[in-house]
Design a protein around this motif. Structure first.
Motif, short mmCIF file in Angstrom:
data_model
loop_
_atom_site.label_atom_id
_atom_site.label_comp_id
_atom_site.label_asym_id
_atom_site.label_seq_id
_atom_site.Cartn_x
_atom_site.Cartn_y
_atom_site.Cartn_z
N ARG A 173 0.82 -1.21 0.00
CA ARG A 173 0.00 0.00 0.00
C ARG A 173 0.85 1.26 0.00
NH1 ARG A 173 -4.59 1.50 4.47
NH2 ARG A 173 -5.85 2.87 3.15
N ASP A 174 0.36 2.30 -0.66
CA ASP A 174 1.04 3.58 -0.73
C ASP A 174 0.93 4.29 0.62
OD1 ASP A 174 1.91 6.16 -1.24
OD2 ASP A 174 0.88 6.33 -3.15
N ASP A 306 9.60 -1.13 -6.74
CA ASP A 306 10.23 -1.07 -5.42
C ASP A 306 9.32 -1.67 -4.34
OD1 ASP A 306 12.42 0.19 -6.51
OD2 ASP A 306 11.78 2.21 -5.95
N ALA A 307 8.02 -1.39 -4.42
CA ALA A 307 7.08 -1.91 -3.43
C ALA A 307 7.02 -3.43 -3.48
CB ALA A 307 5.70 -1.31 -3.67
N LEU A 308 7.02 -3.99 -4.67
CA LEU A 308 6.98 -5.45 -4.80
C LEU A 308 8.24 -6.09 -4.23
CD1 LEU A 308 5.52 -5.82 -8.40
CD2 LEU A 308 4.43 -6.59 -6.29
N VAL A 309 9.39 -5.50 -4.53
CA VAL A 309 10.64 -6.05 -4.03
C VAL A 309 10.68 -5.96 -2.50
CG1 VAL A 309 13.14 -5.73 -3.99
CG2 VAL A 309 11.90 -5.55 -6.15
N GLU A 310 10.26 -4.81 -1.96
CA GLU A 310 10.26 -4.64 -0.51
C GLU A 310 9.34 -5.64 0.18
OE1 GLU A 310 9.34 -1.12 2.79
OE2 GLU A 310 9.50 -0.63 0.66
N ALA A 311 8.22 -5.95 -0.47
CA ALA A 311 7.27 -6.91 0.11
C ALA A 311 7.73 -8.35 -0.04
CB ALA A 311 5.90 -6.73 -0.53
N GLY A 312 8.72 -8.59 -0.90
CA GLY A 312 9.19 -9.95 -1.14
C GLY A 312 8.35 -10.71 -2.14
N ALA A 313 7.56 -9.97 -2.96
CA ALA A 313 6.66 -10.61 -3.93
C ALA A 313 7.24 -10.68 -5.33
CB ALA A 313 5.32 -9.86 -3.97
#
Length: 371
Positions: A173-174, A306-313
Motif C-alpha cells: 500500500r502507498d 520497489d514496493a513489490l521487491v520490498e514486500a518480497g513478492a
C-alpha cells in the motif's frame, strides 16, 4: 444516482475504474464517462455513455515542448500534468457538468482537473487511486505548480476530493494514501476485453510477458526479455496491447505474441509474470498469487517495482540491468523460489478479503446522501 467517471484517455487510466462503474450500473445507477476525444470509442465499446473532455498526453507534450523547447524533462512533465492536462479537463467539464448533471464525480487520481471542476460546481467528488505516489521531491515540486487547483495554498495531504478509493492491499500500500483522512478500500478486479485466449502448449509452464498499453520506447526491452525467457523450458506469451506484433521480428518456437489478451485467464494459467510495473498487471498478478519480475519503463512503474521487491513478492531489473542473461537468471530463480510464491499467495488472500466494488457503491451512495 447519476455518476460521472473521469479519466485520462489511456487504458491504464480507464481500466481501473471499470469494475466500480460496472457495479454502479448493476446497482441501478446511471453511469457516464468523460475522457479525451481519442479514447471515446474504447469506453463506448464496453457499453458506457462517454463524453469528450480534456486532451491527450501527446497533445500536452507537443504544447509543453512548444512553450519550453530547451527545458529539462521534469519541467516538461510539470507543464503537462500540473498545467496543460488539468486545465483542459477543467475547461471541458465546466461546460459538461451542467448538461450531464451528475450527483457524484469519480476521477482517477491523476485527472485532477475533474476534481476542481466538480468542486467548483458543488458536486461531491471522489478520487480513485490507480498507481502509487511519485517520490516526495517530485510531488513537492508539482504541488507548487498546482496550487491553482485549491485556489491558493494546497493542503498538507494534497487531497482534492471528499474521499479516496484505494485498491492496493496492505502489503504494497502507498503510505501517502494511508495518511489521507477519508479512504475507502476496494478489491482490485481484473478487466478482460472480449478477445480469444491464444493457443498455448499446456505441457510447459507459462511465462506471461507484457509491457502494457503505453510503452515508453520499449520494443528493444521486449526483444531482450524474450531472448532471455525463451532459453527456459517454458512457454512464453507476449502481449503487446495496441502495438504491432510484427515489430518483434522472427521469434523462437516457444514464444507466442498477441495484441490484447484476456489477462485474467492468462494469469490463471501462468507460473510467472514479467512486466513493466503498471498498476493493472501488478495488482492482477498479486491477486493471482504469482511471482513477478518487473522491468519498469516510466511513470510510477519504478515505485511499483520497489514496493513489490520490498514486500518480497518479486524482483526487478532496471535500465542497463535488463539483459537477456539477467532476465533468464531472474526468471529461473523466481520460477523455483518458494518463498516469493508464498508471499504472493499471502497477498492474494488479503486481496480476496477486501471489499468488492458493489460494497463500495453502497459507501458512495451513503456519502452522497450524507448518511
Amino acid at each position: 444516482m447519476r455518476i460521472l467517471f473521469s479519466c485520462r484517455p489511456a487504458h491504464g487510466h480507464f481500466f481501473p475504474l471499470v469494475p466500480l462503474a460496472r457495479a454502479a450500473r448493476e446497482a441501478g445507477h446511471d453511469v457516464v464517462f468523460a475522457t479525451g476525444p481519442s479514447f471515446l470509442d474504447h469506453v463506448r465499446a464496453l457499453g458506457f455513455e462517454a463524453h469528450a473532455a480534456g486532451i491527450s498526453i501527446g497533445e500536452a507534450e507537443t504544447e509543453a515542448r512548444r512553450r519550453h523547447p530547451d527545458a529539462e524533462v521534469v519541467t516538461l512533465l510539470i507543464t503537462m500534468f500540473a498545467d496543460l492536462v488539468p486545465r483542459a479537463t477543467l475547461a471541458d467539464l465546466t461546460t459538461l457538468l451542467p448538461r450531464v448533471k451528475p450527483d457524484l464525480v469519480v476521477y482517477e487520481q491523476s485527472d485532477t482537473g475533474a476534481a476542481k471542476a466538480a468542486r467548483d460546481a458543488g458536486i461531491p467528488v471522489v478520487s480513485h487511486v490507480i498507481g502509487r505516489s511519485m517520490p516526495p521531491a517530485i510531488m513537492a515540486m508539482a504541488a507548487e505548480h498546482m496550487a491553482w487547483l485549491w485556489d491558493g495554498e494546497p493542503p498538507a495531504d494534497l487531497m482534492l476530493g471528499d474521499a479516496v478509493i484505494d485498491i492496493w492491499p496492505d502489503a504494497v500500500r502507498d503510505p501517502e494514501v494511508v495518511k489521507l483522512p477519508t479512504v475507502i478500500r476496494q478489491r482490485p478486479v481484473a478487466v478482460d476485453l472480449d478477445v480469444p485466449m491464444p493457443e498455448l502448449n499446456a505441457e510447459r509452464p507459462l511465462v506471461y510477458l507484457t509491457l502494457g498499453t503505453v510503452v515508453f520506447g520499449a520494443t528493444e526491452v521486449l526483444r531482450t526479455a524474450i531472448g532471455g525467457l525463451a532459453r527456459l523450458p517454458v512457454e512464453v506469451l507476449v502481449a503487446v496491447g495496441p502495438g504491432d506484433p510484427a515489430v518483434l521480428g522472427e521469434l523462437p518456437g516457444n514464444v507466442t505474441v498477441a495484441g490484447f489478451v484476456p489477462q485474467a485467464k492468462v494469469l490463471q494459467r501462468a507460473s510467472l509474470v514479467v512486466h513493466h510495473g503498471g498498476t493493472g498487471t501488478t495488482l492482477g498478478t498479486l491477486a493471482a498469487g504469482l511471482p513477478q519480475l518487473v522491468l519498469p519503463q516510466g511513470a510510477d512503474q519504478f515505485v511499483n517495482a520497489d514496493a513489490l521487491v520490498e514486500a518480497g513478492a518479486g524482483t526487478k531489473l532496471v535500465g542497463p540491468e535488463v539483459t537477456a542473461d539477467a532476465v533468464e537468471t531472474a526468471a529461473r530463480r523466481l520460477l523455483d523460489d518458494g518463498a516469493v510464491r508464498e508471499v504472493a499467495l499471502e497477498v492474494a488472500a488479503e486481496i480476496a478479503g477486501m471489499p468488492d466494488p458493489a460494497a463500495v457503491v453502497q459507501r458512495l451512495t451513503a456519502l452522497v446522501r450524507g448518511s
